[in-house]
Design an enzyme around this catalytic site. Sequence first.
Site, mmCIF file in Angstrom:
data_model
loop_
_atom_site.group_PDB
_atom_site.id
_atom_site.type_symbol
_atom_site.label_atom_id
_atom_site.label_comp_id
_atom_site.label_asym_id
_atom_site.label_seq_id
_atom_site.Cartn_x
_atom_site.Cartn_y
_atom_site.Cartn_z
ATOM 1 N N HIS A 124 28.143 70.260 34.635
ATOM 2 C CA HIS A 124 27.831 70.747 33.422
ATOM 3 C C HIS A 124 29.052 70.171 32.370
ATOM 4 O O HIS A 124 28.762 69.611 31.224
ATOM 5 C CB HIS A 124 27.623 72.474 33.327
ATOM 6 C CG HIS A 124 26.719 72.699 33.919
ATOM 7 N ND1 HIS A 124 26.931 73.563 35.085
ATOM 8 C CD2 HIS A 124 25.334 72.882 33.928
ATOM 9 C CE1 HIS A 124 25.834 74.180 35.482
ATOM 10 N NE2 HIS A 124 24.780 73.744 34.584
ATOM 11 N N HIS B 57 29.629 74.786 35.858
ATOM 12 C CA HIS B 57 30.606 73.999 36.896
ATOM 13 C C HIS B 57 31.256 72.635 36.162
ATOM 14 O O HIS B 57 30.611 72.391 35.151
ATOM 15 C CB HIS B 57 30.131 73.846 38.275
ATOM 16 C CG HIS B 57 28.511 73.203 38.183
ATOM 17 N ND1 HIS B 57 28.371 71.958 37.686
ATOM 18 C CD2 HIS B 57 27.401 73.685 38.343
ATOM 19 C CE1 HIS B 57 27.158 71.616 37.992
ATOM 20 N NE2 HIS B 57 26.422 72.851 38.510
ATOM 21 N N LYS C 151 21.781 64.452 38.656
ATOM 22 C CA LYS C 151 21.327 65.269 39.584
ATOM 23 C C LYS C 151 19.794 65.537 39.605
ATOM 24 O O LYS C 151 19.241 65.586 40.622
ATOM 25 C CB LYS C 151 22.222 66.446 39.717
ATOM 26 C CG LYS C 151 22.241 66.818 41.089
ATOM 27 C CD LYS C 151 22.879 68.415 41.024
ATOM 28 C CE LYS C 151 21.889 69.507 41.107
ATOM 29 N NZ LYS C 151 21.296 70.421 41.051
HETATM 30 P P1 AMP Z 1 21.237 73.323 34.857
HETATM 31 O O1 AMP Z 1 22.100 74.418 34.439
HETATM 32 O O2 AMP Z 1 21.064 73.497 36.266
HETATM 33 O O3 AMP Z 1 19.719 73.500 34.109
HETATM 34 O O4 AMP Z 1 21.815 71.974 34.555
HETATM 35 C C1 AMP Z 1 22.102 71.942 33.090
HETATM 36 C C2 AMP Z 1 22.314 70.285 33.094
HETATM 37 O O5 AMP Z 1 23.596 70.022 34.021
HETATM 38 C C3 AMP Z 1 21.104 69.383 33.744
HETATM 39 O O6 AMP Z 1 21.245 68.320 32.807
HETATM 40 C C4 AMP Z 1 21.799 69.012 35.006
HETATM 41 O O7 AMP Z 1 21.167 67.638 35.305
HETATM 42 C C5 AMP Z 1 23.220 68.925 34.727
HETATM 43 N N1 AMP Z 1 23.876 69.002 35.998
HETATM 44 C C6 AMP Z 1 23.700 69.927 36.912
HETATM 45 N N2 AMP Z 1 24.752 69.699 37.935
HETATM 46 C C7 AMP Z 1 25.232 68.542 37.831
HETATM 47 C C8 AMP Z 1 26.297 67.775 38.478
HETATM 48 N N3 AMP Z 1 26.433 68.016 39.610
HETATM 49 N N4 AMP Z 1 26.615 66.431 37.946
HETATM 50 C C9 AMP Z 1 26.142 66.304 36.993
HETATM 51 N N5 AMP Z 1 25.320 67.062 35.887
HETATM 52 C C10 AMP Z 1 25.004 68.094 36.573
#
Ligand code: AMP
Length: 293
Positions: free
Chosen positions: A38, A35, A150
């Site tokens: 990311h 999203h 986050k």
């Molecule tokens: P994930 O796919 O949930 O493991 O997240 C991958 C990366 O994206 C991690 O560093 C998260 O902190 C970052 N991330 C997830 N959601 C957000 C958001 N809303 N804003 C900024 N970074 C995010």
Amino acid sequence: MLQVITSIEDIKQRIKTFKENQLSIGFVPTMGALHEGHLSLVRQARKENDKAVVSIFVNPLQFGINEDFTRYPKMFDNDCELLSKEDVDIVFNPKAAEMYPNGFCTSVIMEHLEDKLCGKSRPGHFRGVAAVVLKLFNLVKPDAAYFGQKDFQQTVVIKSMVADLNLDVNIKVLPTIRDKEGLALSSRNAYLSETEKNDALCLYKALIKAQTMANAGAKNAREITAEMEEIINNCKSAKIDYISIVNPETLEAVSEVQHGDVDALAVRIGKTRLIDNIILFFLLAVMWLSSYS
Ligand code: AMP
């Protein structure tokens, strides 16, 4: 042109050629279902480096037995389309069997950090995160790696691992991206019904209340979290896992709030566990600091 790499041997080879050509590598580890949160990291990695590498890997090590590993949203083709538009060079999408072959037994233990906040209700989670990120760093050899605020505890764990083990990578933490109403974007928001999405706004409302109280001079952490609890408990589908104001480095709960402390919370909305946080600031401290900059 986006190249999809699935094997460890192939990613090693590709990274080797980048290194031989002295190209800098920006890396964004993800679990996919991408999203705008990311993509904000991807854009920064793209902007600051010669090559941008994104991993998509739903890491079994970081899920507990009753968690959502098997139903975690998977949207690989759509993710690749988004990454292609962002001009990403490589998406690394390994199989769990290759990442963790039979006999895999290494763990990264983060004493004093992994049992706080989310670690309390997700035992073993941060060991799993640290292990996969360390493996990915060893494979991708990034100059810089990009993480979102986050997942605040995750950023503290990764920064500590990098410092403790002298890893040669620059960790960059970027702000949380929210929808227009304030809900922090998350792949897990896909589990929420429309009503639950609306209910989930109570997390942000509670954080804003905390910041408003801090602006008005409140310093007592218990007083602030009590107000936050009230906001969240007013929402029927919400169940608080924790609300805590912590020191941003040690993650120890504070009783008297200082400028830069982090207000973090985890709340279940129906069956979906959501996390969010803000860095609390005190206007006077900001004015004082800016007068010296
Ligand atoms: P994930 O796919 O949930 O493991 O997240 C991958 C990366 O994206 C991690 O560093 C998260 O902190 C970052 N991330 C997830 N959601 C957000 C958001 N809303 N804003 C900024 N970074 C995010």
